[in-house]
Design a protein around this motif. Structure first.
Motif, PDB file in Angstrom:
ATOM      1  N   UNK A  32       0.840  -1.211   0.000  1.00  0.00           N
ATOM      2  CA  UNK A  32       0.000   0.000   0.000  1.00  0.00           C
ATOM      3  C   UNK A  32       0.871   1.257   0.000  1.00  0.00           C
ATOM      4  N   UNK A  33       1.988   1.175   0.727  1.00  0.00           N
ATOM      5  CA  UNK A  33       2.930   2.309   0.817  1.00  0.00           C
ATOM      6  C   UNK A  33       3.541   2.626  -0.560  1.00  0.00           C
ATOM      7  N   UNK A  34       3.815   1.553  -1.350  1.00  0.00           N
ATOM      8  CA  UNK A  34       4.354   1.772  -2.711  1.00  0.00           C
ATOM      9  C   UNK A  34       3.279   2.411  -3.589  1.00  0.00           C
ATOM     10  N   UNK A  35       2.053   1.913  -3.466  1.00  0.00           N
ATOM     11  CA  UNK A  35       0.965   2.440  -4.301  1.00  0.00           C
ATOM     12  C   UNK A  35       0.680   3.897  -3.973  1.00  0.00           C
ATOM     13  N   UNK A  36       0.730   4.246  -2.691  1.00  0.00           N
ATOM     14  CA  UNK A  36       0.454   5.633  -2.276  1.00  0.00           C
ATOM     15  C   UNK A  36       1.197   5.879  -0.960  1.00  0.00           C
ATOM     16  N   UNK A  37       2.245   6.644  -1.045  1.00  0.00           N
ATOM     17  CA  UNK A  37       3.092   6.865   0.126  1.00  0.00           C
ATOM     18  C   UNK A  37       2.288   7.448   1.294  1.00  0.00           C
ATOM     19  N   UNK A  38       2.437   6.847   2.446  1.00  0.00           N
ATOM     20  CA  UNK A  38       1.806   7.366   3.660  1.00  0.00           C
ATOM     21  C   UNK A  38       0.311   7.143   3.749  1.00  0.00           C
ATOM     22  N   UNK A  39      -0.241   6.352   2.821  1.00  0.00           N
ATOM     23  CA  UNK A  39      -1.705   6.241   2.736  1.00  0.00           C
ATOM     24  C   UNK A  39      -2.337   5.609   3.985  1.00  0.00           C
ATOM     25  N   UNK A  40      -1.605   4.759   4.655  1.00  0.00           N
ATOM     26  CA  UNK A  40      -2.202   4.056   5.802  1.00  0.00           C
ATOM     27  C   UNK A  40      -1.839   4.708   7.137  1.00  0.00           C
ATOM     28  N   UNK A  41      -1.002   5.751   7.076  1.00  0.00           N
ATOM     29  CA  UNK A  41      -0.551   6.377   8.324  1.00  0.00           C
ATOM     30  C   UNK A  41      -1.731   7.005   9.069  1.00  0.00           C
ATOM     31  N   UNK A  42      -1.897   6.621  10.319  1.00  0.00           N
ATOM     32  CA  UNK A  42      -2.916   7.226  11.187  1.00  0.00           C
ATOM     33  C   UNK A  42      -4.344   6.949  10.785  1.00  0.00           C
ATOM     34  N   UNK A  43      -4.571   5.963   9.924  1.00  0.00           N
ATOM     35  CA  UNK A  43      -5.945   5.671   9.486  1.00  0.00           C
ATOM     36  C   UNK A  43      -6.671   4.862  10.568  1.00  0.00           C
ATOM     37  N   UNK A  44      -7.810   5.355  11.035  1.00  0.00           N
ATOM     38  CA  UNK A  44      -8.570   4.584  12.034  1.00  0.00           C
ATOM     39  C   UNK A  44     -10.010   4.352  11.583  1.00  0.00           C
ATOM     40  N   UNK A  45     -10.310   4.740  10.347  1.00  0.00           N
ATOM     41  CA  UNK A  45     -11.646   4.482   9.812  1.00  0.00           C
ATOM     42  C   UNK A  45     -11.487   3.910   8.407  1.00  0.00           C
ATOM     43  N   UNK A  46     -12.200   2.845   8.128  1.00  0.00           N
ATOM     44  CA  UNK A  46     -12.060   2.211   6.814  1.00  0.00           C
ATOM     45  C   UNK A  46     -13.346   2.361   6.006  1.00  0.00           C
ATOM     46  N   UNK A  47     -13.184   2.595   4.700  1.00  0.00           N
ATOM     47  CA  UNK A  47     -14.335   2.794   3.809  1.00  0.00           C
ATOM     48  C   UNK A  47     -14.852   1.489   3.236  1.00  0.00           C
ATOM     49  N   UNK A  48     -14.008   0.474   3.233  1.00  0.00           N
ATOM     50  CA  UNK A  48     -14.310  -0.709   2.438  1.00  0.00           C
ATOM     51  C   UNK A  48     -13.779  -1.958   3.132  1.00  0.00           C
TER      52      UNK A  48
END
Lengths: 136, 483
Positions: A32-48
């Motif tokens: 996920x980090x390669x696809x979008x740098x920092x995309x998962x940092x601090x995420x606590x709510x998921x859309x899918x």
């Protein structure tokens, strides 16, 4: 628990985990980090959320096949998957629930998750590790 | 496994080198390298020659595993590799084609001269950026139903022409006329189809691009005239492939073959060389799916060329004239072809991974006006350097199964390129040189910086000097549109 590796055409990572679950989770986050740098940092709510069930010849193939299917779902659902909950994870089967966030645009296009140089083994520190080369 | 060193390599003739079959016990044929000594010294530094030796172990391989001078390390097969397998018992390997099935290049020739239109180049680059969807995750304007997608997979570029994207005449100027008849959409998975539904008419990211060039120099005026090229003329290059659909076809079938390989008693030194006999159930299913993905790629490039023509007309109006398709070539594909091996003409399954078909004069598929001079071979360089148009020769049939190089070849990893290239500075420097770059991100510019690539001139000099292709024209970029 991962570091990037040099590869002339593509991107490689060396990923580690004390358990198989940790190895799979770290691999997922790195992709996920390669696809979008920092995309998962601090995420606590998921859309899918999506279920994924895969069987493979061996554990290394299982990890690569798992990442390949997650990658395909990422593109189809326009979602970056940051978290996974395993209902089952054995040497040759994974049954898991993926959790992700919607994205319109990725930084990098991964064409394929390759089996090249992938081989899960336990290192001197007792940690499972493998290299993974992504075709860009 | 031992690494290939220069001492293991024998010079067969100028520009042709060989690693003999005796290098490793499991080699079925020698491994051959087309390169100058300088390029060979650089090639030895990465692991591409060990990958070439691995290819020489595959069941059914004929004559030699080969690499072109733009070779670099890949995974499984090296990039720039050519391997011909016995038909129909020899193997087919998705790794010998790559994930981006039928990645290729299309060259469009305009009627305008750069000297009269230099002022319009920046506006054209912005218009192209607006008209051609580029970048990861960007869908196209065409949203297909699954039934329409199956038509695309079966018909290739014909589908585009049938739906108003280009002319029927243009199909004659595409390799295989933009359609492989063995395609069967039934062997393309639902997952792959889902990835392709909104990707027609998109270039994607990475090294894919639309580029505006002008003919800086012609080397062979007769062939240049035959191809309709003249000094100063503006031309456009489109480089892309089968997008996510093709990537998924490769992923799906590599996985299936991995499961099936042991049934056929095949062991490979690298899992990415996974293969099965061509005439096996799994081999046929992959081949038909690969042909379908190749058709998707030809349709994709045809639709992008229509988008490019719209952008062109918006800038130049009717006075801009037509953009004529000069040729469209694939460089990641497997095809059934006839070649002479040890004096006998036979059918083989030619794998080209980062290699271009380069058939010589007389090839019946070529449009009538090209038949006397051979197939156009389009070699893109990197942004900021130059690209080349070559012509295939009969010697390519003797030496390389009718194949040639496909580009400059990478010399730096993407991470190394990002460390060494300052993208904003590079963009400005290129602009000062009269090259406008429109890209989705600075990251993309840095990864594809000219420093990341070998000198395309040295690569082209080798294929020209070895006689497998003739230099026709050198193209100089003035605008580059990237994802």
């Amino acid at each position: 628990m991962a570091q990037s590796m040099e590869h002339i055409a593509d991107i490689g990572i060396q990923v580690r985990g004390y358990t198989l679950q940790e190895l799979f989770k770290n691999s997922l986050k790195e992709m996920a980090q390669i696809l979008k740098e920092g995309c998962c940092d601090g995420v606590d709510h998921y859309d899918c959320s999506m279920r994924i069930v895969i069987s493979s010849n061996d554990t290394t193939c299982l990890l690569i096949d798992f990442l390949s299917d997650v990658l395909a779902l990422s593109y189809i659902q326009k979602t970056l998957f940051c978290h996974v909950y395993f209902s089952e994870l054995s040497a040759t089967k994974v049954d898991a629930q993926l959790y992700g966030i919607w994205f319109d645009h990725f930084d990098e296009e991964i064409k394929g998750v390759t089996y090249h140089e992938a081989a899960i083994s336990r290192n001197a520190q007792g940690c499972l590790e493998t290299n993974i080369i992504f075709d860009l | 496994m031992k690494k290939v060193q220069k001492a293991h390599i024998t010079k067969l003739e100028d520009y042709l080198w060989e690693i003999p079959k005796s290098f490793r016990e499991d080699m079925r044929v020698p491994a051959q390298i087309l390169a100058s000594e300088g390029l060979l010294d650089a090639i030895i530094k990465d692991r591409s020659l060990n990958q070439l030796v691995n290819v020489a172990t595959l069941p059914g391989i004929k004559k030699a595993s080969m690499v072109m001078p733009d070779v670099h390390e890949g995974y499984g097969f090296p990039i720039g590799g050519v391997a011909a397998m016995d038909y129909p018992e020899g193997v087919i390997s998705p790794g010998g084609i790559g994930y981006d099935i039928n990645c290729g290049v299309q060259l469009l020739a305009s009627q305008l001269q750069i000297k009269d239109n230099r002022d319009a180049v920046e506006a054209l680059s912005k218009e192209l950026h607006a008209h051609v969807p580029a970048g990861m995750g960007k869908g196209g304007t065409i949203k297909l139903t699954t039934e329409q997608l199956d038509e695309v997979l079966a018909e290739g570029a014909n589908w585009a022409v049938n739906h108003g994207y280009g002319t029927r005449e243009s199909l004659s100027y595409m390799e295989s006329h933009g359609k492989l008849n063995d395609a069967d959409p039934a062997f393309v998975s639902t997952m792959a189809k889902n990835r392709g539904l909104d990707q027609l008419g998109t270039i994607g990211s990475g090294n894919h691009f639309v580029e505006v060039d002008f003919v800086e120099k012609t080397y062979n005026n007769t062939i240049a005239k035959t191809y309709g090229l003249q000094k100063g003329q503006i031309v456009l290059l489109i480089h892309t492939g089968s997008r996510g659909l093709g990537h998924q076809v490769a992923t799906d079938h590599i996985r299936k073959m991995m499961m099936a390989m042991s049934h056929y008693g095949i062991n490979v030194p690298d899992r990415e060389l996974t293969c099965v006999p061509f005439n096996s159930k799994e081999g046929q299913e992959y081949f038909k799916a690969m042909c379908a993905a190749a058709n998707f790629a030809w349709c994709n490039r045809q639709i992008i060329s229509w988008e490019v023509k719209n952008a062109w007309e918006n800038i130049f109006g009717k006075e801009g004239g037509d953009l004529r398709l000069l040729y469209d070539v694939a460089h990641n594909i497997a095809k059934i072809e006839m070649h002479t091996i040890e004096g006998t003409s036979r059918k083989v399954i030619v794998h080209r991974k980062g290699a271009t078909r380069a058939f010589g004069p007389g090839f019946k598929e070529l449009p009538p006006e090209y038949k006397g001079v051979g197939q156009p071979v389009i070699i893109p360089g990197s942004m900021g350097t130059c690209s080349y148009v070559l012509a295939g020769t009969s010697k390519s049939h003797e030496m390389t199964f009718g194949s040639c190089c496909h580009g400059a070849g990478r010399r730096l990893s993407r991470s190394a390129a990002k460390r060494q290239a300052n993208a904003p500075v590079l963009k400005e420097k290129l602009r000062e040189q009269g090259i406008f770059v429109e890209a989705g991100s600075f990251r993309g510019i840095a990864e594809e910086a000219p420093i990341a690539y070998k000198d395309v001139g040295s690569v082209v000099d080798v294929v020209s000097a070895s006689g497998i292709a003739k230099k026709v024209a050198k193209l100089k970029p003035v605008a580059v549109i990237k994802g």
